[in-house]
Design a protein around this motif. Structure first.
Motif, PDB file in Angstrom:
ATOM      1  N   TYR A 162      39.699  41.255  22.475  1.00 39.73           N
ATOM      2  CA  TYR A 162      41.141  40.652  22.879  1.00 39.73           C
ATOM      3  C   TYR A 162      41.703  41.452  23.824  1.00 39.73           C
ATOM      4  O   TYR A 162      41.230  42.490  24.237  1.00 39.73           O
ATOM      5  CB  TYR A 162      42.261  40.598  21.778  1.00 39.73           C
ATOM      6  N   GLY A 163      42.452  40.614  24.670  1.00 34.59           N
ATOM      7  CA  GLY A 163      43.116  41.539  26.030  1.00 34.59           C
ATOM      8  C   GLY A 163      44.033  40.807  26.462  1.00 34.59           C
ATOM      9  O   GLY A 163      44.449  39.494  26.240  1.00 34.59           O
ATOM     10  N   VAL A 164      44.703  41.522  27.785  1.00 37.55           N
ATOM     11  CA  VAL A 164      45.483  40.601  28.617  1.00 37.55           C
ATOM     12  C   VAL A 164      45.152  40.949  29.943  1.00 37.55           C
ATOM     13  O   VAL A 164      44.990  42.122  30.252  1.00 37.55           O
ATOM     14  CB  VAL A 164      47.099  41.275  28.306  1.00 37.55           C
ATOM     15  N   ASP A 165      45.368  40.024  30.949  1.00 42.11           N
ATOM     16  CA  ASP A 165      45.064  40.096  32.431  1.00 42.11           C
ATOM     17  C   ASP A 165      46.571  40.051  33.035  1.00 42.11           C
ATOM     18  O   ASP A 165      47.310  38.833  32.605  1.00 42.11           O
ATOM     19  CB  ASP A 165      44.242  39.283  32.885  1.00 42.11           C
ATOM     20  N   VAL A 166      47.213  40.685  33.786  1.00 43.54           N
ATOM     21  CA  VAL A 166      48.242  40.681  34.520  1.00 43.54           C
ATOM     22  C   VAL A 166      48.029  40.582  36.138  1.00 43.54           C
ATOM     23  O   VAL A 166      47.314  41.413  36.420  1.00 43.54           O
ATOM     24  CB  VAL A 166      49.321  41.593  34.331  1.00 43.54           C
ATOM     25  N   ASN A 167      48.293  39.551  36.855  1.00 45.40           N
ATOM     26  CA  ASN A 167      48.355  39.429  38.254  1.00 45.40           C
ATOM     27  C   ASN A 167      49.259  39.255  39.114  1.00 45.40           C
ATOM     28  O   ASN A 167      50.258  38.421  38.600  1.00 45.40           O
ATOM     29  CB  ASN A 167      47.112  38.345  38.825  1.00 45.40           C
ATOM     30  N   MET A 168      49.568  39.927  40.298  1.00 45.75           N
ATOM     31  CA  MET A 168      50.843  39.686  41.052  1.00 45.75           C
ATOM     32  C   MET A 168      50.179  39.782  42.717  1.00 45.75           C
ATOM     33  O   MET A 168      49.473  40.505  42.843  1.00 45.75           O
ATOM     34  CB  MET A 168      51.875  40.918  40.909  1.00 45.75           C
ATOM     35  N   GLY A 169      50.849  39.019  43.326  1.00 43.27           N
ATOM     36  CA  GLY A 169      50.767  38.835  44.687  1.00 43.27           C
ATOM     37  C   GLY A 169      51.947  38.753  45.644  1.00 43.27           C
ATOM     38  O   GLY A 169      53.095  38.101  45.084  1.00 43.27           O
ATOM     39  N   TYR A 170      52.167  39.248  46.725  1.00 39.47           N
ATOM     40  CA  TYR A 170      53.251  38.827  47.640  1.00 39.47           C
ATOM     41  C   TYR A 170      52.486  38.509  49.181  1.00 39.47           C
ATOM     42  O   TYR A 170      51.847  39.398  49.297  1.00 39.47           O
ATOM     43  CB  TYR A 170      54.093  40.088  47.370  1.00 39.47           C
ATOM     44  N   THR A 171      53.143  37.602  49.589  1.00 38.49           N
ATOM     45  CA  THR A 171      52.742  37.288  50.934  1.00 38.49           C
ATOM     46  C   THR A 171      53.990  37.549  51.796  1.00 38.49           C
ATOM     47  O   THR A 171      55.103  36.982  51.698  1.00 38.49           O
ATOM     48  CB  THR A 171      52.464  35.840  51.150  1.00 38.49           C
ATOM     49  N   HIS A 172      54.038  38.263  52.918  1.00 41.77           N
ATOM     50  CA  HIS A 172      55.171  38.882  53.807  1.00 41.77           C
ATOM     51  C   HIS A 172      55.048  37.679  54.876  1.00 41.77           C
ATOM     52  O   HIS A 172      54.283  37.085  55.097  1.00 41.77           O
ATOM     53  CB  HIS A 172      54.717  40.129  54.348  1.00 41.77           C
ATOM     54  N   PRO A 173      56.391  37.502  55.101  1.00 44.44           N
ATOM     55  CA  PRO A 173      56.560  36.291  56.324  1.00 44.44           C
ATOM     56  C   PRO A 173      55.353  36.484  57.533  1.00 44.44           C
ATOM     57  O   PRO A 173      55.240  35.553  57.824  1.00 44.44           O
ATOM     58  CB  PRO A 173      57.722  36.467  56.698  1.00 44.44           C
ATOM     59  N   CYS A 174      55.135  37.590  57.789  1.00 40.48           N
ATOM     60  CA  CYS A 174      54.380  37.723  59.046  1.00 40.48           C
ATOM     61  C   CYS A 174      52.597  37.231  58.599  1.00 40.48           C
ATOM     62  O   CYS A 174      51.794  37.410  59.528  1.00 40.48           O
ATOM     63  CB  CYS A 174      54.050  39.248  59.398  1.00 40.48           C
ATOM     64  N   GLY A 175      52.429  37.054  57.280  1.00 42.81           N
ATOM     65  CA  GLY A 175      51.209  36.537  56.865  1.00 42.81           C
ATOM     66  C   GLY A 175      50.536  37.678  56.103  1.00 42.81           C
ATOM     67  O   GLY A 175      49.237  37.393  55.480  1.00 42.81           O
ATOM     68  N   LEU A 176      51.095  38.992  56.081  1.00 44.77           N
ATOM     69  CA  LEU A 176      50.174  39.938  55.231  1.00 44.77           C
ATOM     70  C   LEU A 176      50.671  39.641  53.756  1.00 44.77           C
ATOM     71  O   LEU A 176      51.486  39.568  53.501  1.00 44.77           O
ATOM     72  CB  LEU A 176      50.857  41.338  55.851  1.00 44.77           C
ATOM     73  N   SER A 177      49.432  39.864  53.115  1.00 48.69           N
ATOM     74  CA  SER A 177      49.308  39.484  51.648  1.00 48.69           C
ATOM     75  C   SER A 177      48.805  40.801  51.028  1.00 48.69           C
ATOM     76  O   SER A 177      48.060  41.669  51.279  1.00 48.69           O
ATOM     77  CB  SER A 177      48.493  38.285  51.049  1.00 48.69           C
ATOM     78  N   VAL A 178      49.664  41.013  49.782  1.00 49.34           N
ATOM     79  CA  VAL A 178      49.150  42.375  48.822  1.00 49.34           C
ATOM     80  C   VAL A 178      49.248  41.913  47.340  1.00 49.34           C
ATOM     81  O   VAL A 178      50.039  41.050  47.143  1.00 49.34           O
ATOM     82  CB  VAL A 178      50.066  43.591  49.251  1.00 49.34           C
ATOM     83  N   GLY A 179      48.323  42.459  46.802  1.00 53.09           N
ATOM     84  CA  GLY A 179      48.449  42.064  45.470  1.00 53.09           C
ATOM     85  C   GLY A 179      47.822  43.185  44.515  1.00 53.09           C
ATOM     86  O   GLY A 179      47.236  43.912  44.941  1.00 53.09           O
ATOM     87  N   GLY A 180      47.945  42.793  43.022  1.00 54.78           N
ATOM     88  CA  GLY A 180      47.533  44.028  42.164  1.00 54.78           C
ATOM     89  C   GLY A 180      47.222  43.052  40.944  1.00 54.78           C
ATOM     90  O   GLY A 180      47.709  42.312  40.507  1.00 54.78           O
ATOM     91  N   ASN A 181      46.284  43.672  40.163  1.00 58.42           N
ATOM     92  CA  ASN A 181      45.817  43.425  39.000  1.00 58.42           C
ATOM     93  C   ASN A 181      45.803  44.315  37.968  1.00 58.42           C
ATOM     94  O   ASN A 181      45.595  45.441  38.263  1.00 58.42           O
ATOM     95  CB  ASN A 181      44.388  42.735  39.032  1.00 58.42           C
ATOM     96  N   TYR A 182      45.978  43.899  36.523  1.00 58.21           N
ATOM     97  CA  TYR A 182      46.073  45.088  35.403  1.00 58.21           C
ATOM     98  C   TYR A 182      45.174  44.368  34.296  1.00 58.21           C
ATOM     99  O   TYR A 182      45.506  43.102  34.053  1.00 58.21           O
ATOM    100  CB  TYR A 182      47.088  45.504  34.923  1.00 58.21           C
ATOM    101  N   SER A 183      44.111  44.885  33.814  1.00 63.11           N
ATOM    102  CA  SER A 183      43.381  44.269  32.447  1.00 63.11           C
ATOM    103  C   SER A 183      43.485  45.015  31.210  1.00 63.11           C
ATOM    104  O   SER A 183      43.171  46.311  31.715  1.00 63.11           O
ATOM    105  CB  SER A 183      42.089  43.766  33.041  1.00 63.11           C
ATOM    106  N   TYR A 184      43.918  44.753  30.321  1.00 65.65           N
ATOM    107  CA  TYR A 184      43.661  45.545  29.069  1.00 65.65           C
ATOM    108  C   TYR A 184      42.544  44.857  28.179  1.00 65.65           C
ATOM    109  O   TYR A 184      42.704  43.447  27.833  1.00 65.65           O
ATOM    110  CB  TYR A 184      44.936  45.548  28.124  1.00 65.65           C
ATOM    111  N   LEU A 185      41.853  45.446  27.515  1.00 63.90           N
ATOM    112  CA  LEU A 185      40.688  44.889  26.539  1.00 63.90           C
ATOM    113  C   LEU A 185      40.476  45.938  25.632  1.00 63.90           C
ATOM    114  O   LEU A 185      40.500  47.214  25.572  1.00 63.90           O
ATOM    115  CB  LEU A 185      39.369  44.693  27.588  1.00 63.90           C
ATOM    116  N   ASP A 186      40.445  45.285  24.433  1.00 59.92           N
ATOM    117  CA  ASP A 186      40.291  46.123  23.028  1.00 59.92           C
ATOM    118  C   ASP A 186      39.088  45.272  22.285  1.00 59.92           C
ATOM    119  O   ASP A 186      39.203  44.132  22.437  1.00 59.92           O
ATOM    120  CB  ASP A 186      41.487  46.372  22.482  1.00 59.92           C
ATOM    121  N   THR A 187      38.625  46.075  21.447  1.00 65.02           N
ATOM    122  CA  THR A 187      37.709  45.484  20.228  1.00 65.02           C
ATOM    123  C   THR A 187      37.755  45.811  19.002  1.00 65.02           C
ATOM    124  O   THR A 187      38.505  46.893  18.656  1.00 65.02           O
ATOM    125  CB  THR A 187      36.131  45.670  20.942  1.00 65.02           C
ATOM    126  N   ASP A 188      37.557  44.897  17.979  1.00 62.70           N
ATOM    127  CA  ASP A 188      37.266  45.239  16.626  1.00 62.70           C
ATOM    128  C   ASP A 188      35.862  45.206  16.213  1.00 62.70           C
ATOM    129  O   ASP A 188      35.053  44.528  16.786  1.00 62.70           O
ATOM    130  CB  ASP A 188      37.981  44.181  15.815  1.00 62.70           C
TER     131      ASP A 188
END
Length: 188
Positions: A162-188
């Motif tokens: 089980y887990g969670v994925d989080v994604n974020m991204g931003y695009t500046h008006p000049c066209g430059l894009s930046v993004g980031g991701n986080y993933s959490y995974l665990d097992t039983d």
């Protein structure tokens, strides 16, 4: 002989203007393990810039010829492993559920998805006692020293990820894009 054939059909349609549905079926036919039908169903609700998703699918994985039959010695660094197939393996099955939300703004996008995957008869490789190495393979292993670790494919009763994925991204008006991701995974 070992062979696997599969047929997959999927359709995506709008049940309502704001509700998209994807439904699919996969039919697997394996020479040794027979026929299995696995379904998939997912929905996406749209509300302005927001998307809300729900999903469920089943999985079916037959053991590979390597997992069933191969016997070989492999060196990894200074360590030697003797790998053993297992003709008693059963197919691995799974049920996967997911839920997610996504915001698609003009400049900022963000999403979060949570999931659970329950596996039955999960095929895994584990260390086994040296006594499980077939006697006719001992000479293949060289001097017979205790420096070799035997490993064999086995079915686990059940497992859960089980887990969670989080994604974020931003695009500046000049066209430059930046993004980031986080993933959490665990097992039983």
């Amino acid at each position: 002989s070992d062979w696997t054939g599969a047929l997959y059909v999927q359709d995506e349609f709008d049940l309502l203007k704001w509700l998209n549905v994807t439904a699919g079926l996969r039919l697997v036919d394996n020479a040794e393990f027979g026929v299995r039908l696995t379904p998939k169903l997912s929905t996406m609700l749209s509300a302005g810039d927001w998307r809300f998703r729900l999903g469920w699918s089943q999985g079916f994985k037959t053991p590979t010829p390597k997992e069933l039959h191969y016997q070989y010695l492999r060196y990894m660094g200074q360590k030697a492993y003797f790998y053993l197939g297992n003709t008693n393996l059963k197919p691995q099955t799974s049920n996967y559920w997911s839920i997610g939300a996504e915001d698609r703004g003009e400049r900022l996008t963000a999403s979060v998805t949570g999931y659970i995957n329950k596996l039955d008869n999960m095929i895994t490789l584990i260390n086994v006692p040296r006594s499980e190495i077939p006697h006719n393979q001992i000479e293949y292993m060289g001097d017979g020293s205790e420096d070799i670790t035997p490993r064999q494919y086995k079915n686990m009763d059940s497992a859960k990820t089980y887990g969670v994925d989080v994604n974020m991204g931003y695009t500046h008006p000049c066209g430059l894009s930046v993004g980031g991701n986080y993933s959490y995974l665990d097992t039983d």
